[in-house]
Design an enzyme around this catalytic site. Structure first.
Site, short mmCIF file in Angstrom:
data_model
loop_
_atom_site.label_atom_id
_atom_site.label_comp_id
_atom_site.label_asym_id
_atom_site.label_seq_id
_atom_site.Cartn_x
_atom_site.Cartn_y
_atom_site.Cartn_z
N GLY A 181 61.80 40.72 -16.38
CA GLY A 181 60.72 39.99 -17.03
C GLY A 181 61.21 38.81 -17.85
O GLY A 181 60.42 38.13 -18.48
N CYS A 182 62.51 38.59 -17.84
CA CYS A 182 63.08 37.47 -18.56
C CYS A 182 63.42 36.36 -17.57
O CYS A 182 63.89 36.63 -16.47
CB CYS A 182 64.35 37.89 -19.30
SG CYS A 182 64.08 39.17 -20.54
N ALA A 183 63.18 35.12 -17.96
CA ALA A 183 63.50 33.99 -17.09
C ALA A 183 65.00 33.87 -16.88
O ALA A 183 65.46 33.56 -15.79
CB ALA A 183 62.95 32.70 -17.70
N SER A 184 65.76 34.15 -17.92
CA SER A 184 67.22 34.15 -17.81
C SER A 184 67.69 35.59 -17.64
O SER A 184 66.90 36.52 -17.74
CB SER A 184 67.84 33.50 -19.04
OG SER A 184 67.39 34.15 -20.19
#
Length: 137
Positions: A49-52
């Site tokens: 769920g994190c872009a990075s």
């Protein structure tokens, strides 16, 4: 409920007038945060769920919560450091009682992070809370 270390961050953010100064401070906190050994950067510790890329490795010792973490993005590494100051050293019931959105709002993060970063921050908080709930059970 916030730790004294988190209250120090709130005071620092109140002192820093400009969001760019706050942003730089978050990055500096990330640089100062203890690095995570590459051996822990595995799918089981990755936060979805994190872009990075983000990895959190929680521990509970003598009823106290702590975690190590890392990200491949400097600002996110700083957000991990902030979450560490918010949660590290708390008992499991205290972890569950933290109103992370309200505490983080005191820093103005909700107003200055992109939607993707905000989603990632929520995903990290969710992972922390789920870990504490499982350890408490």
């Amino acid at each position: 409920m916030a730790t004294e270390r988190f209250e120090d961050i709130v005071e620092t953010f109140e002192f820093l007038d400009d969001w760019e100064d706050r942003y730089r401070h978050v990055i500096e906190m990330g640089k100062a945060f203890a690095p995570l050994d590459d051996a822990f950067k595995v799918p089981a510790t990755k936060v979805e769920g994190c872009a990075s890329q983000v990895w959190l490795v929680p521990t509970v010792e003598e009823g106290r919560f702590d975690f190590a973490g890392a990200s491949d993005a400097m600002i996110v590494q700083g957000l991990i450091a902030i979450l560490h100051e918010l949660y590290a050293g708390l008992t499991l019931p205290e972890v569950m009682a933290v109103d992370a959105p309200a505490e983080l709002a005191r820093l103005g993060l909700d107003e200055h992070l992109s939607a993707q970063r905000s989603n990632g921050l929520r995903a990290m908080v969710t992972r922390i809370r789920e870990t504490a709930a499982k350890a408490k059970a």
